[in-house]
Design an enzyme around this catalytic site. Sequence first.
Site, PDB file in Angstrom:
ATOM      1  N   SER A  63       0.795  -1.233   0.000  1.00 32.35           N
ATOM      2  CA  SER A  63       0.000   0.000   0.000  1.00 32.35           C
ATOM      3  C   SER A  63       0.823   1.276   0.000  1.00 32.35           C
ATOM      4  CB  SER A  63      -0.934   0.021   1.205  1.00 32.35           C
ATOM      5  OG  SER A  63      -2.177  -0.468   0.837  1.00 32.35           O
ATOM      6  N   LYS A  66       0.615   3.424  -2.934  1.00 33.52           N
ATOM      7  CA  LYS A  66      -0.530   4.320  -3.161  1.00 33.52           C
ATOM      8  C   LYS A  66      -0.120   5.789  -3.031  1.00 33.52           C
ATOM      9  CE  LYS A  66      -3.699   0.719  -1.577  1.00 33.52           C
ATOM     10  NZ  LYS A  66      -4.462   0.180  -0.440  1.00 33.52           N
ATOM     11  N   TYR A 188      -2.882  -2.243 -10.647  1.00 31.11           N
ATOM     12  CA  TYR A 188      -2.894  -2.046  -9.188  1.00 31.11           C
ATOM     13  C   TYR A 188      -2.073  -3.144  -8.490  1.00 31.11           C
ATOM     14  CZ  TYR A 188      -4.463  -2.305  -4.398  1.00 31.11           C
ATOM     15  OH  TYR A 188      -4.473  -2.404  -3.028  1.00 31.11           O
ATOM     16  N   TYR A 239      -4.418   2.859   7.639  1.00 31.31           N
ATOM     17  CA  TYR A 239      -5.688   2.115   7.649  1.00 31.31           C
ATOM     18  C   TYR A 239      -6.651   2.759   8.649  1.00 31.31           C
ATOM     19  CZ  TYR A 239      -2.494  -1.116   5.383  1.00 31.31           C
ATOM     20  OH  TYR A 239      -1.565  -1.658   4.563  1.00 31.31           O
ATOM     21  N   VAL A 257       0.793  -3.881   3.890  1.00 32.92           N
ATOM     22  CA  VAL A 257       0.622  -5.187   4.534  1.00 32.92           C
ATOM     23  C   VAL A 257       1.861  -6.088   4.485  1.00 32.92           C
ATOM     24  CG1 VAL A 257      -1.901  -5.380   4.426  1.00 32.92           C
ATOM     25  CG2 VAL A 257      -0.518  -6.145   2.485  1.00 32.92           C
TER      26      VAL A 257
HETATM   27  N1  GLU Z   1      -2.037  -5.413  -2.489  1.00 29.57           N
HETATM   28  C1  GLU Z   1      -2.676  -5.310  -1.218  1.00 29.57           C
HETATM   29  C2  GLU Z   1      -4.191  -5.385  -1.372  1.00 29.57           C
HETATM   30  O1  GLU Z   1      -4.722  -4.823  -2.266  1.00 29.57           O
HETATM   31  C3  GLU Z   1      -2.250  -4.028  -0.564  1.00 29.57           C
HETATM   32  C4  GLU Z   1      -2.891  -3.856   0.754  1.00 29.57           C
HETATM   33  C5  GLU Z   1      -2.120  -3.021   1.705  1.00 29.57           C
HETATM   34  O2  GLU Z   1      -0.886  -3.002   1.739  1.00 29.57           O
HETATM   35  O3  GLU Z   1      -2.809  -2.367   2.484  1.00 29.57           O
HETATM   36  O4  GLU Z   1      -4.868  -6.024  -0.621  1.00 29.57           O
END
Ligand code: GLU
Length: 303
Positions: A63, A66, A188, A239, A257
Amino acid sequence: MDMQDLLADIAEEAKSAQPAGRVAHYIPALADVEPSRFGIALAYPDGHVIGAGDWRRRFTIQSISKVFALVLALAHRGDPIWSRVGREPSGNPFNSLVQLEYEHGIPRNPFINAGALVVTDLLLEHTDQPSEMLRDLLRVESGADDIDVDMAVAESEFGHIDRNAALGHLMADYGNLRHPVPQVLHHYVRQCAIAVSCEELARCGSVLTRHGMRADGSRLLSRSEAKRVSAIMLTCGAYDAAGEFAFRVGLPGKSGVSGGVMAVVPGRFTISVWSPGLDRRGNSVAGIDALDRFTTETGCSVF
Ligand code: GLU
């Protein structure tokens, strides 16, 4: 205390403790990593980096990507992106479908999965290869030409894509995804599976530390856009535990994650940590402990 000594001390403390938390397993390939890994790196705006522990070992960015996708979307699509994605904390798990339904397919922010899918969709209006564009940005900013997608992790996530696909289809139904859902998911997942080390990540985050300037001195974001990205990291970067992260660490930050966390002290440095054991909200336990100790001992926070 000297910064290098402090990082070494933090890494030693983390390495000597029992690994805490649980390695992510919903993407099976992420569960293969040793829970005792711990790395920490600090990059100054001039590109000088110090680090300790496993700071040169790569892990998938997940994430944290992002943040860089948002940077690229702001750089290439500008303010109109805010009609398709919000900038409020969600208070929900990162892959929740519930809020998206009653908010008519407009994700709360670009750092929950739904929001990140919209950002990828926006980037597809600019380039047909957004994950390559993101990878290239990381290569140039870190100076590491061999940064690439970890295909084992990407393929593992493609095999468990149902929830992200559900988010994509729901938003497509509301008209908030303009490209085919499989194409958006493809980019993604690939962007999340790019492997970087703490050292490389800290260098890449310096674009925010330098208020939008790239490593070569050219401008990627305006100062105001860079401020906004950091603000969203502060309010939405951890989060549904962004409040707890601000309370303990006091910095704009983004976690992933795989156990990575990147945090920015605007104007001063970027700090990145990696330790795979996660708490129940998906944040690295040892990583957040380390950042908490770092900002407490140095007094370097935005507060
Ligand atoms: N590729 C993971 C997902 O889409 C990233 C989630 C994350 O790091 O929060 O679930």
